[in-house]
Design a protein around this motif. Structure first.
Motif, PDB file in Angstrom:
ATOM      1  N   ASN A  49       0.808  -1.214   0.000  1.00 33.52           N
ATOM      2  CA  ASN A  49       0.000   0.000   0.000  1.00 33.52           C
ATOM      3  C   ASN A  49       0.842   1.265   0.000  1.00 33.52           C
ATOM      4  N   GLU A  50       2.018   1.210   0.627  1.00 36.46           N
ATOM      5  CA  GLU A  50       2.871   2.402   0.675  1.00 36.46           C
ATOM      6  C   GLU A  50       3.321   2.808  -0.720  1.00 36.46           C
ATOM      7  N   ARG A  51       3.454   1.840  -1.617  1.00 36.40           N
ATOM      8  CA  ARG A  51       3.846   2.158  -2.991  1.00 36.40           C
ATOM      9  C   ARG A  51       2.830   3.079  -3.656  1.00 36.40           C
ATOM     10  N   THR A  52       1.553   2.834  -3.408  1.00 39.04           N
ATOM     11  CA  THR A  52       0.517   3.678  -3.981  1.00 39.04           C
ATOM     12  C   THR A  52       0.640   5.107  -3.464  1.00 39.04           C
ATOM     13  N   HIS A  53       0.879   5.251  -2.157  1.00 35.65           N
ATOM     14  CA  HIS A  53       1.024   6.595  -1.583  1.00 35.65           C
ATOM     15  C   HIS A  53       2.306   7.265  -2.067  1.00 35.65           C
ATOM     16  N   LEU A  54       3.336   6.483  -2.343  1.00 39.40           N
ATOM     17  CA  LEU A  54       4.586   7.038  -2.867  1.00 39.40           C
ATOM     18  C   LEU A  54       4.350   7.667  -4.234  1.00 39.40           C
ATOM     19  N   PHE A  55       3.696   6.915  -5.111  1.00 41.20           N
ATOM     20  CA  PHE A  55       3.429   7.444  -6.446  1.00 41.20           C
ATOM     21  C   PHE A  55       2.316   8.477  -6.434  1.00 41.20           C
ATOM     22  N   LYS A  56       1.559   8.546  -5.357  1.00 49.07           N
ATOM     23  CA  LYS A  56       0.566   9.607  -5.200  1.00 49.07           C
ATOM     24  C   LYS A  56       1.257  10.964  -5.199  1.00 49.07           C
ATOM     25  N   TRP A  57       2.358  11.064  -4.460  1.00 49.10           N
ATOM     26  CA  TRP A  57       3.066  12.345  -4.386  1.00 49.10           C
ATOM     27  C   TRP A  57       3.729  12.696  -5.707  1.00 49.10           C
ATOM     28  N   ARG A  58       4.188  11.688  -6.425  1.00 48.28           N
ATOM     29  CA  ARG A  58       4.757  11.944  -7.759  1.00 48.28           C
ATOM     30  C   ARG A  58       3.690  12.536  -8.671  1.00 48.28           C
ATOM     31  N   GLN A  59       2.483  11.983  -8.623  1.00 45.88           N
ATOM     32  CA  GLN A  59       1.411  12.455  -9.479  1.00 45.88           C
ATOM     33  C   GLN A  59       0.906  13.826  -9.044  1.00 45.88           C
ATOM     34  N   ILE A  60       0.942  14.113  -7.745  1.00 42.68           N
ATOM     35  CA  ILE A  60       0.525  15.430  -7.263  1.00 42.68           C
ATOM     36  C   ILE A  60       1.464  16.518  -7.785  1.00 42.68           C
ATOM     37  N   ILE A 191      -9.068  20.164 -14.529  1.00 41.48           N
ATOM     38  CA  ILE A 191      -8.607  18.771 -14.410  1.00 41.48           C
ATOM     39  C   ILE A 191      -7.446  18.684 -13.433  1.00 41.48           C
ATOM     40  N   ASN A 192      -6.487  19.611 -13.561  1.00 37.74           N
ATOM     41  CA  ASN A 192      -5.294  19.583 -12.715  1.00 37.74           C
ATOM     42  C   ASN A 192      -5.567  19.996 -11.276  1.00 37.74           C
ATOM     43  N   VAL A 193      -6.645  20.729 -11.039  1.00 38.18           N
ATOM     44  CA  VAL A 193      -7.047  21.053  -9.669  1.00 38.18           C
ATOM     45  C   VAL A 193      -7.698  19.831  -9.021  1.00 38.18           C
ATOM     46  N   THR A 194      -8.543  19.162  -9.786  1.00 38.27           N
ATOM     47  CA  THR A 194      -9.276  18.012  -9.247  1.00 38.27           C
ATOM     48  C   THR A 194      -8.361  16.835  -8.958  1.00 38.27           C
ATOM     49  N   CYS A 195      -7.370  16.624  -9.816  1.00 33.07           N
ATOM     50  CA  CYS A 195      -6.508  15.440  -9.698  1.00 33.07           C
ATOM     51  C   CYS A 195      -5.808  15.322  -8.344  1.00 33.07           C
ATOM     52  N   PRO A 196      -5.050  16.336  -7.885  1.00 26.87           N
ATOM     53  CA  PRO A 196      -4.401  16.183  -6.578  1.00 26.87           C
ATOM     54  C   PRO A 196      -5.378  16.109  -5.415  1.00 26.87           C
ATOM     55  N   LEU A 197      -6.560  16.727  -5.557  1.00 30.92           N
ATOM     56  CA  LEU A 197      -7.560  16.639  -4.500  1.00 30.92           C
ATOM     57  C   LEU A 197      -8.122  15.224  -4.393  1.00 30.92           C
ATOM     58  N   ALA A 198      -8.258  14.553  -5.534  1.00 29.37           N
ATOM     59  CA  ALA A 198      -8.817  13.200  -5.542  1.00 29.37           C
ATOM     60  C   ALA A 198      -7.776  12.132  -5.232  1.00 29.37           C
ATOM     61  N   MET A 199      -6.504  12.463  -5.364  1.00 35.38           N
ATOM     62  CA  MET A 199      -5.441  11.471  -5.218  1.00 35.38           C
ATOM     63  C   MET A 199      -5.462  10.754  -3.862  1.00 35.38           C
ATOM     64  N   PRO A 200      -5.541  11.459  -2.721  1.00 37.85           N
ATOM     65  CA  PRO A 200      -5.575  10.739  -1.430  1.00 37.85           C
ATOM     66  C   PRO A 200      -6.791   9.823  -1.298  1.00 37.85           C
ATOM     67  N   ILE A 201      -7.924  10.246  -1.860  1.00 41.17           N
ATOM     68  CA  ILE A 201      -9.136   9.423  -1.782  1.00 41.17           C
ATOM     69  C   ILE A 201      -8.967   8.144  -2.585  1.00 41.17           C
ATOM     70  N   VAL A 202      -8.405   8.275  -3.791  1.00 41.25           N
ATOM     71  CA  VAL A 202      -8.187   7.104  -4.637  1.00 41.25           C
ATOM     72  C   VAL A 202      -7.167   6.166  -4.003  1.00 41.25           C
ATOM     73  N   ALA A 203      -6.127   6.733  -3.362  1.00 38.67           N
ATOM     74  CA  ALA A 203      -5.120   5.896  -2.692  1.00 38.67           C
ATOM     75  C   ALA A 203      -5.751   5.084  -1.565  1.00 38.67           C
ATOM     76  N   LYS A 204      -6.634   5.719  -0.795  1.00 36.10           N
ATOM     77  CA  LYS A 204      -7.335   4.994   0.268  1.00 36.10           C
ATOM     78  C   LYS A 204      -8.279   3.944  -0.305  1.00 36.10           C
ATOM     79  N   LEU A 205      -8.906   4.286  -1.430  1.00 36.40           N
ATOM     80  CA  LEU A 205      -9.809   3.349  -2.079  1.00 36.40           C
ATOM     81  C   LEU A 205      -9.068   2.103  -2.551  1.00 36.40           C
ATOM     82  N   SER A 206      -7.844   2.286  -3.036  1.00 32.15           N
ATOM     83  CA  SER A 206      -7.055   1.140  -3.496  1.00 32.15           C
ATOM     84  C   SER A 206      -6.654   0.227  -2.338  1.00 32.15           C
TER      85      SER A 206
END
Length: 320
Positions: A49-60, A191-206
């Motif tokens: 799961n930490e891998r998902t959060h790691l790449f979350k910050w890259r995508q943000i 699109i770019n505003v929504t993406c980082p806002l949704a990223m933590p939610i999607v990471a938790k969903l995964s």
């Protein structure tokens, strides 16, 4: 390129020159940066799961850069003035490109000068022949499932993105190219505003649904988001709201497409986070089957197929 009656003779030589230079700069130069950059992400943690959060910050961070890029065309056209033609090139490109080059250089220097790689000790591995590496890669079915799904999604995103420009410049803005470029920039900014806002939610969903099920849900909603463009990319009178923007003044913004933009930012643009996290898991599977760590090779193949999707999607643009 010289002007005058013989200008057409220079079109193809200039085209081939630009094609070769762009291929070298993007295909080679970007790959030299991107492959080790992604590879280091695969190596930083072994936690599922930490891998998902790691790449979350890259995508943000990637999304943060996206706040500027949608406005580049608008800046170029504003610098050129009333003679701006988006599809015939703009003189403002020179000034804007120079500014972007300075930004890239200044933002990259701190990581080059001050970030030191923490090299861990690994057991000494025997070298594997190149053709054996290729064989191992082709036999890794989970890897190719991730690659193919990424190819399809990136191809679809790129080819629709190409037609965005024509729709905004000629349909939604009714021929006002400067205004159409501003509309397009607003949509991509949404699109770019929504993406980082949704990223933590999607990471938790995964974490709760696991990566595969989460990715399938995101693919399904992304399909709905792009289908919605058939209805939200409209230019009827009731679809516009007036807003004030710096340098542009009051403009009437077409608002229904913002709904599609939010869906794309939340579900489509967050998919690379899951894909890269799954590829890190694929590297573990490969080590289990072969006894070798080959993050760089998997990253190189993934990046190559990714660029192939973007390149093939550009073909319709040259036919229009």
């Amino acid at each position: 390129m010289p002007a005058g009656p013989n200008a057409d003779e220079w079109i193809w030589p200039v085209f081939f020159y630009l094609a070769v230079m762009v291929s070298l700069l993007y295909g080679l130069g970007y790959t030299m940066f991107n492959v080790p950059h992604i590879t280091m992400g695969y190596e930083m943690t072994t936690d599922y799961n930490e891998r998902t959060h790691l790449f979350k910050w890259r995508q943000i961070i990637y999304s943060a850069a996206g706040f500027l890029t949608p406005w580049l065309l608008t800046f170029c056209m504003l610098l050129e003035g009333d003679q701006a033609q988006a599809l015939k090139g703009t003189q403002g490109v020179v000034v804007v490109s120079a500014c972007i080059a300075i930004i890239v250089l200044l933002s990259g220097l701190p990581s080059v000068l001050f970030c030191k790689e923490n090299v861990a000790d690994h057991k000494k591995e025997t070298k594997v022949r190149f053709f054996d590496v290729v064989k191992f890669t082709f036999n890794n079915k989970p890897f190719w499932l991730v690659v193919v799904s990424n190819f399809i999604s990136k191809f679809c995103m790129a080819i629709t993105g190409i037609f965005f420009m024509y729709i905004f410049l000629y349909h939604i803005s009714k021929g006002d190219q400067v205004l159409g470029a501003a509309y397009m920039a607003i949509i991509f900014t949404a699109i770019n505003v929504t993406c980082p806002l949704a990223m933590p939610i999607v990471a938790k969903l995964s974490e709760s649904l696991r990566k595969k099920k989460c990715l399938l849900i995101m693919l399904a909603v992304s399909t709905i988001a792009y289908l919605s463009l058939c209805f939200t990319f409209t230019n009827y009178a009731g679809a516009y709201l007036t807003m004030n923007l710096p340098f542009l003044g009051d403009i009437s913004m077409q608002w229904p497409c913002l709904i599609s933009a939010i869906l794309i930012g939340a579900f489509t643009n967050t998919m690379p986070m899951i894909n890269n996290s799954m590829l890190a898991d694929v590297c573990d599977l490969d080590e289990l089957n072969t006894g070798h760590r080959r993050e760089a090779f998997y990253s190189a193949v993934f990046s190559t197929v990714d660029k192939m999707a973007l390149g093939i999607a550009r073909l319709p643009n040259h036919c229009i």
